[in-house]
Design a protein around this motif. Structure first.
Motif: not given
Length: 170
Positions: A30-42, A46-48
């Motif tokens: 659960e915590c790993k997925n949350e961190r992955s989502r945050e990283k993805y959004e960040e 930036k890419l956008s």
């Protein structure tokens, strides 16, 4: 097992097994997925932003490529547009605004309709450019001469009005 991130005691199956180390992660799924989502959004934001900057710098080139892509895949674009809700339905406000701005064009269109009805103009059976027998439209080269029209099928009429299509002397 206890998660090092959320500090909660959890079952072993709530932790990911790492085959490379032959052990379980110390952070729960659960915590790993949350961190992955945050990283993805960040990363995505930036890419956008970077894509927007590049597009600003190369706007003309991007527009040229978009036009090429459209004409190469025109039938697909049109098919998608036809499937959208609201396709073909008119916007009365926009139509009235256009009619107000283009009274001379409306008058010419009506003159053609009346001319065909009264027999002043004869509507041919075929397009005057390609010879197609499909539905024909009257095309005005000069709206000041409302009864001087050429009769075109819809594809030829679109070609005449398109500034990106080489019509070949219509």
């Amino acid at each position: 097992m206890k998660c090092t991130k959320c500090k909660k005691e959890k079952e072993q199956n709530e932790f990911e097994f790492r085959t490379d180390r032959n052990s379980y992660r110390t952070v729960c799924k659960e915590c790993k997925n949350e961190r992955s989502r945050e990283k993805y959004e960040e990363i995505a934001s930036k890419l956008s932003e970077r894509r927007k900057e590049v597009r600003k710098l190369n706007k003309e080139e991007a527009n040229r490529k978009a036009r090429e892509r459209y004409w190469k895949n025109r039938e697909d674009f049109l098919a998608k547009a036809r499937n959208r809700s609201g396709y073909g339905s008119s916007n009365p406000e926009a139509m009235n605004k256009w009619k107000e701005k283009n009274k001379h064009k409306c008058a010419a269109h009506q003159a053609v309709v009346r001319g065909v009805k009264n027999g002043k103009i004869s509507k041919p059976d075929q397009c005057q450019v390609c010879g197609s027998g499909d539905k024909l439209n009257a095309h005005h080269h000069d709206y000041q001469k409302p009864l001087e029209v050429i009769w075109l099928c819809i594809p030829c009429h679109k070609k005449v009005h398109s500034k990106y299509f080489n019509s070949g002397g219509v």
